[in-house]
Design an enzyme around this catalytic site. Sequence first.
Site, mmCIF file in Angstrom:
data_model
loop_
_atom_site.group_PDB
_atom_site.id
_atom_site.type_symbol
_atom_site.label_atom_id
_atom_site.label_comp_id
_atom_site.label_asym_id
_atom_site.label_seq_id
_atom_site.Cartn_x
_atom_site.Cartn_y
_atom_site.Cartn_z
ATOM 1 N N ASP A 1 -3.761 -11.176 68.561
ATOM 2 C CA ASP A 1 -4.780 -11.446 67.563
ATOM 3 C C ASP A 1 -5.847 -12.062 68.442
ATOM 4 O O ASP A 1 -5.644 -12.102 69.486
ATOM 5 C CB ASP A 1 -4.747 -12.696 66.962
ATOM 6 N N ASP B 1 -3.071 -17.838 66.673
ATOM 7 C CA ASP B 1 -2.819 -19.214 66.396
ATOM 8 C C ASP B 1 -3.586 -19.815 65.185
ATOM 9 O O ASP B 1 -3.585 -21.009 64.959
ATOM 10 C CB ASP B 1 -4.267 -19.371 67.234
ATOM 11 N N ASP C 1 -2.297 -15.888 61.030
ATOM 12 C CA ASP C 1 -1.829 -15.067 61.677
ATOM 13 C C ASP C 1 0.333 -15.689 61.845
ATOM 14 O O ASP C 1 0.778 -14.133 61.740
ATOM 15 C CB ASP C 1 -1.464 -15.391 63.083
HETATM 16 P P1 ADP Z 1 -11.071 -13.560 62.532
HETATM 17 O O1 ADP Z 1 -8.968 -12.418 63.285
HETATM 18 O O2 ADP Z 1 -11.458 -13.220 64.089
HETATM 19 O O3 ADP Z 1 -9.893 -14.233 62.304
HETATM 20 P P2 ADP Z 1 -11.559 -12.857 60.276
HETATM 21 O O4 ADP Z 1 -11.091 -12.143 59.327
HETATM 22 O O5 ADP Z 1 -11.662 -14.303 59.690
HETATM 23 O O6 ADP Z 1 -11.134 -12.457 60.975
HETATM 24 O O7 ADP Z 1 -13.113 -12.462 59.125
HETATM 25 C C1 ADP Z 1 -13.201 -11.193 59.276
HETATM 26 C C2 ADP Z 1 -15.306 -11.601 58.894
HETATM 27 O O8 ADP Z 1 -14.913 -12.118 57.929
HETATM 28 C C3 ADP Z 1 -15.860 -12.097 60.131
HETATM 29 O O9 ADP Z 1 -16.331 -11.344 61.145
HETATM 30 C C4 ADP Z 1 -17.123 -12.101 59.876
HETATM 31 O O10 ADP Z 1 -17.658 -10.886 59.604
HETATM 32 C C5 ADP Z 1 -16.301 -12.252 58.461
HETATM 33 N N1 ADP Z 1 -16.730 -14.010 58.049
HETATM 34 C C6 ADP Z 1 -15.845 -14.473 58.088
HETATM 35 N N2 ADP Z 1 -15.774 -15.458 57.565
HETATM 36 C C7 ADP Z 1 -16.906 -15.675 57.546
HETATM 37 C C8 ADP Z 1 -17.816 -17.276 57.723
HETATM 38 N N3 ADP Z 1 -17.552 -18.521 57.190
HETATM 39 N N4 ADP Z 1 -18.995 -16.591 57.619
HETATM 40 C C9 ADP Z 1 -19.630 -15.496 57.692
HETATM 41 N N5 ADP Z 1 -19.033 -14.541 57.890
HETATM 42 C C10 ADP Z 1 -17.790 -15.038 57.938
HETATM 43 MG MG MG Z 2 -6.814 -16.376 65.688
#
Ligand code: ADP
Ligand code: MG
Length: 287
Positions: free
Chosen positions: A38, A232, A236
Site C-alpha cells: 500500500d 496499514d 487494506d
Molecule cells: P489511499 O490509498 O491513498 O488511502 P483513498 O482510496 O483513501 O486512497 O483515496 C483516493 C483519493 O480520493 C484520494 O487521493 C483523494 O483524491 C480522494 N479523497 C479521499 N478522501 C478524501 C477526503 N477526505 N477529502 C478529499 N479527497 C479525498
Molecule cells: Mg495506507
Amino acid sequence: ATPTSIMVGTGKAAENGILFKGGEHLERTHELNAIVLDKTGTITKGKPEVTNFTGDEKALQLLASAEKSSEHPLAEAIVAYATEKDIDLGEVDDFKTIPGHGIEAAISSNQILVGNRKLMQDHQVDIGDAEQELIDYEMAGKTAMLIAIDGTYRGIVAVADTIKETAPQAIRQLKEEGLEVIMLTGDNERTAQAIAKQVGIDQVIAQVLPEEKSDKVKEIQLQDKKVAMVGDGINDAPALAISDIGIAIGTGTEVAIEAADITVLGGELLLIPKAIKISHVTIRNIR
Ligand code: ADP
Ligand code: MG
C-alpha cells in the site's frame, strides 16, 4: 519441519520486532514470490501536509469545515493547515464520503465538494484550466484535490506525504530476495508513479477503489504467485486477509493488525525483507 526450529525462527523474528501470529506463517513466508505494498502510511509516513492552496479564504473555510468530518489522513492535513491560519470552522449540516473519490458536505447554505477529477466529472463541475496545475502537483508526487462550491470550481489543495527514509533500501532488499514488488493505491496514477520512482518500484496499480484492493491481490495470485500484502489501513484489511501472507504495519489501524499474519513493529519496512530472510534460513535448515 521440526516445531523446535520453527519456534527458534519466530523467536528470532520477535526479537527483531517481527511478530508472527503462528509458526505456519513462517513456512508460507518462505514460499513468497511477490509482494504488494500500500502507498499511504506503508511506503510513505502517512503524515501528509498541505503544500499548496489556491482559492480564497471563504473556500478554505468551507473546505476545512467539511474535512473536519472526515477521518482520512488527507483531511487531517487540511484541517491542520486551516487551524494554523486561524480560520474558524463552521458547523456541518450534512456530510458524505465518496470512497476513493472524495467528500461532499452541506454547510449552512453552501454545498461543497472536495476530491479528484472523477468526483468533479460525476457532479458536472467544469474545472476550467486547472488540469495543468493538477498535473504539475501530481508529477511532484503530491495528492491534489479539487474544490467546488455550489457546483462551481473554486481552487485546488495539494498535499504531500514524504517517503519513509528506509523505503528504498527495503525495496531493494525485497528484490534481492527474488520478490516481484508492486505498489497498490487509491491515489491517482501520476502521484503513485512519482512516489514509486522515489523508492525504486516499477510496478504500480493506482486509482484502486478501497473495496477493489483485495480483487487486485487475487488477480496476482491467479498468475500462479504466492503474494504478500503489506498495509496499514482499514481499507487494506480484506486484501491482507486474502493474501498468502498479510503483513500489517504496527503503527497502522487495529483492523489491519487483526487481519494480518505478521505485524512489523514501528512501521519499519526493513523488517519485511528481514522476515523473509529469517524464513529462508529457518526452512532451509529444516529441509
Ligand atoms: P489511499 O490509498 O491513498 O488511502 P483513498 O482510496 O483513501 O486512497 O483515496 C483516493 C483519493 O480520493 C484520494 O487521493 C483523494 O483524491 C480522494 N479523497 C479521499 N478522501 C478524501 C477526503 N477526505 N477529502 C478529499 N479527497 C479525498
Ligand atoms: Mg495506507
